[in-house]
Design an enzyme around this catalytic site. Structure first.
Site, PDB file in Angstrom:
ATOM      1  N   GLY A 210       0.849  -1.217   0.129  1.00 20.41           N
ATOM      2  CA  GLY A 210      -0.137   0.050   0.008  1.00 20.41           C
ATOM      3  C   GLY A 210       1.111   1.260   0.039  1.00 20.41           C
ATOM      4  N   PRO A 212       2.744   4.820   1.078  1.00 18.41           N
ATOM      5  CA  PRO A 212       3.413   5.196   2.421  1.00 18.41           C
ATOM      6  C   PRO A 212       2.175   5.873   3.467  1.00 18.41           C
ATOM      7  CG  PRO A 212       4.404   6.180   0.521  1.00 18.41           C
ATOM      8  CD  PRO A 212       2.897   5.489  -0.091  1.00 18.41           C
ATOM      9  N   GLY A 213       2.676   5.556   4.538  1.00 22.65           N
ATOM     10  CA  GLY A 213       1.817   6.289   5.728  1.00 22.65           C
ATOM     11  C   GLY A 213       0.324   5.324   5.767  1.00 22.65           C
ATOM     12  N   THR A 214       0.162   4.321   5.279  1.00 21.06           N
ATOM     13  CA  THR A 214      -1.147   3.745   5.419  1.00 21.06           C
ATOM     14  C   THR A 214      -1.450   3.067   6.645  1.00 21.06           C
ATOM     15  OG1 THR A 214      -0.762   2.260   3.869  1.00 21.06           O
ATOM     16  CG2 THR A 214      -1.997   4.132   3.044  1.00 21.06           C
ATOM     17  N   GLY A 215      -0.176   2.748   7.334  1.00 21.97           N
ATOM     18  CA  GLY A 215      -0.375   2.049   8.524  1.00 21.97           C
ATOM     19  C   GLY A 215       0.052   0.373   8.424  1.00 21.97           C
ATOM     20  N   THR A 217       3.248  -0.632   8.782  1.00 21.58           N
ATOM     21  CA  THR A 217       4.176  -0.894  10.027  1.00 21.58           C
ATOM     22  C   THR A 217       3.536  -1.106  11.185  1.00 21.58           C
ATOM     23  OG1 THR A 217       5.796   0.556   8.809  1.00 21.58           O
ATOM     24  CG2 THR A 217       6.363  -0.125  11.270  1.00 21.58           C
ATOM     25  N   GLU A 434     -16.012   8.312 -13.463  1.00 21.71           N
ATOM     26  CA  GLU A 434     -16.094   6.939 -12.987  1.00 21.71           C
ATOM     27  C   GLU A 434     -17.209   6.129 -13.406  1.00 21.71           C
ATOM     28  OE1 GLU A 434     -13.120   5.611 -12.675  1.00 21.71           O
ATOM     29  OE2 GLU A 434     -12.114   7.597 -12.643  1.00 21.71           O
ATOM     30  N   ASP A 510      -6.936   6.815 -20.165  1.00 19.67           N
ATOM     31  CA  ASP A 510      -8.059   6.102 -20.769  1.00 19.67           C
ATOM     32  C   ASP A 510      -7.655   6.004 -22.307  1.00 19.67           C
ATOM     33  OD1 ASP A 510      -9.250   5.896 -18.429  1.00 19.67           O
ATOM     34  OD2 ASP A 510     -10.656   7.589 -18.787  1.00 19.67           O
TER      35      ASP A 510
END
Ligand code: ADP
Ligand code: MG
Ligand code: ZN
Length: 612
Positions: A210, A212-215, A217, A434, A510
């Protein structure tokens, strides 16, 4: 605290530097100070005066420098060294004898020459000798010796007892899927016999992937905390050391220690630094050290008994760069995505971090969460902290909503992904874009079902995406499927045009994909009236989709025309589908805008409701 190998923590370069600095300092300052302690220069007449006064005790003639060096008592009766230029003086010898001064051709020193010898030679030599023996031990170890007590190859793995990780799943907000996947590992670590009894083997390793910084660790620590087992943590970059073979030795040692402490968790952070794809060709140089480390890691992972209770977790934000050998079954075969949090996730993370901060009464975390679309857990934690700092600056003793809103701006603006937080209008455009893709896909028969739509910006640069996953893997695509795929790709911009009567730059990816597909249909798949002629060839299996043209300029021109026609046809189809379903387009886009992420089921439910 079991931090058991402090002594070997410092890299050798540290000792070398210290030795150099000491030698330098000794030579630059201490030596001259000891040897030539304050040699003052005096005039010749002053010298004679001192001789006459009887203060001079020793005189010598320094013929190389053409000067007289002498020792005399100063006013405080301390002996000092002086020098003076030689002046033709026939009566000097007589004068000196009369005053009873010792004289010779040897330069007097106040200190024994031993000090000079010691400082100038013996200490540096001793230092270098010590250093040399350290180095040679190092070499011995590398060459397979390994009999030495001074183990510089020992891993820098920090052994932290459970109470020191102090992190549980309660500290990790959101990320429910990741937590679910990791709960099985916790259970395995707590009751290994349950799994051994039935003959089940848990994956040896799980890879947390994922941005960086998404938890990632944090999650790894939480697994150790939940299972109350030791947590060995090492970062991939720590493996990269100056001496060849160190990395491999570290890996070996890490696994040896883990084996002794099982059940436990071995966590390899930033595994991409050692786990990068190995070069296939290219002979000279390369990155032998890294490859050796990686090979050792692979060997160790294969070697240890999976039922002993050692679980290897690794984290990376560049999974695509990992060597496929790492992802093979029996190694990191389980992949746990740790994505950027959605609205609910962000609110939960803010709440978790607000626990440690004194909050005022009227705090609306949902508002903060809404304003931070695209922010990672680390950024949210930082926002709460910044707000607390701001409150202190303003002389308050609790955090207000205004502090939080202000810090959102400072924190987000401070990050490179400045555009990751979108304005409301941009979010609206992305929502329509989207849903445009998804609607076109859903309304065609040969399209893979939509499984997820999101408008949370990705670090890859995408502002949102529509995920389509086929029920089963397939390797062939029919002409219809390809055409539908191109139509789906054009659906995003088609929706923008239909709703806003203008288009944005958001569709560049696209367009690129659609063009490539259309081109390949014509030049490589024989799906045009050129027939089965290879007009383009792939340049090499491992070099991506790089192709080279193999046709005449006239044909090339025709290919271009056909590509334009094919994409145009697909776009017309997308336009038609969206016009026919405009009501649903608005309904779905509004829903997505509010939710940010919706599942395929939600999408289908709304699409099929009140069967229009
Ligand atoms: P990563 O390893 O994915 O780069 P970290 O685990 O180092 O990210 O996260 C950094 C910090 O961000 C954590 O220490 C924590 O304070 C905060 N954080 C990140 N994700 C979360 C989360 N899901 N819940 C609570 N805090 C989080
Ligand atoms: Mg990390
Ligand atoms: Zn798009």
């Amino acid at each position: 605290m079991l931090d058991n190998n402090n002594a070997s923590k410092k890299p050798l370069v540290f000792y070398v530097t210290i030795a150099m600095v000491i030698v330098f300092l000794l030579n630059a300052f201490v030596m001259p100070m000891l040897l030539a302690k304050q040699v003052q220069e005096l005039g010749y007449s002053d010298f004679l005066q001192l001789v006459d006064k009887g203060r001079v005790t020793e005189v010598s003639l320094d013929q190389t420098n053409d000067q007289i060096v002498f020792i005399a008592k100063d006013d405080a009766d301390q002996e000092q060294i002086y020098k003076t230029a030689v002046f033709p003086d026939d009566g000097l010898r007589e004068r000196l004898e009369k005053a009873g001064v010792k004289f010779s051709a040897q330069i007097p020193t106040q200190n024994s020459p031993l000090v000079g010898l010691l400082v100038g030679w013996i200490i540096p030599i001793a230092l270098f000798w010590g250093l040399g023996s350290l180095l040679s031990r190092q070499m011995g170890k590398r060459l397979g010796g390994g009999m030495n007590a001074m183990s510089f190859g020992k891993a820098n793995a920090k052994i932290v007892a459970e109470k020191e990780t102090g992190v549980t799943f309660a500290d990790v907000a959101g990320e429910e899927e990741a937590k679910d996947a990791l709960k099985e590992i916790v259970d395995f670590l707590e009751h290994p016999s349950k799994y051994a009894g039935i003959g089940a083997k848990l994956p040896k390793g799980a890879l947390l992937v994922g941005p960086p910084g998404t938890g990632k660790t944090l999650l790894a620590k939480a697994v150790a905390g939940e299972a109350r087992v030791p947590f060995f943590s090492i970062s991939g970059s720590e493996f990269v050391e100056m001496f060849v073979g160190m990395g491999a030795a570290k890996v070996r040692d890490l696994f040896k220690q883990a084996d002794e402490k099982a059940p436990c968790i071995v966590f390899i952070d930033e595994i991409d630094t050692i786990g990068k794809k190995r070069d296939t060709g290219s002979g000279i140089g390369g990155n032998d050290e890294r490859e050796q480390t990686l090979n050792q890691l692979l060997t160790e992972m294969d070697g240890f008994d999976g039922n002993k209770g050692v679980v290897i977790l690794a984290a990376t934000n560049r999974p695509e760069s990992l060597d496929p050998a790492l992802l093979r079954p029996g190694r990191f075969d389980r992949r746990i995505p740790v994505e950027l949090p959605d609205l609910a996730g962000r609110e939960a993370i803010l709440q978790v971090h607000a626990r440690d901060v004194k909050m005022g009464g009227a705090i609306d975390m949902k508002e903060i969460a809404r304003a931070t679309s695209g922010a990672s857990g680390a950024e949210l934690a930082n926002i709460v902290n910044e707000a607390a700092l701001r409150a202190v600056r303003m002389g308050r003793d609790e955090v207000t909503q205004e502090d939080l809103m202000e810090s959102v701006e400072t924190v987000i603006a401070g990050y490179q992904r400045k555009n990751a937080v979108m304005s409301e209008q941009e979010k609206k455009i992305v929502s329509y874009h989207e849903i445009g893709h998804a609607l076109v896909a859903a309304m065609q028969t040969h399209s893979a079902p939509v499984t997820k739509i999101t408008i949370i910006p990705r670090t890859s640069g995408a502002l949102g995406y529509t995920m389509q996953v086929d029920e089963d893997e397939h390797y062939l695509m029919s002409r219809e499927e390809l055409l539908n795929k191109i139509a789906t790709l054009t659906g995003g911009q088609a929706a923008e045009q239909l709703v806003f009567h203008s288009i944005t730059t958001g569709a560049s990816n696209d367009i690129e994909k659609a063009t490539k597909l259309a081109r390949a249909m014509i030049t490589r798949y024989g799906m045009s009236d050129f027939g089965m002629v290879a007009l383009e060839t792939l340049n090499g299996q491992y070099l991506g989709q790089d192709t080279s043209l193999a046709c005449s300029p006239a044909t090339s021109e025709k290919i271009d025309q056909q590509v334009v026609a094919l994409v145009g046809e697909a776009r017309a189809k997308a336009d038609r589908i969206l016009r026919e379903n405009e009501g649903k387009l608005h309904e779905l886009a509004a829903y997505l805008l509010q939710k940010e992420t919706i599942t395929g089921e939600e999408f289908m439910r709304i699409l099929n409701s009140t069967a229009a």
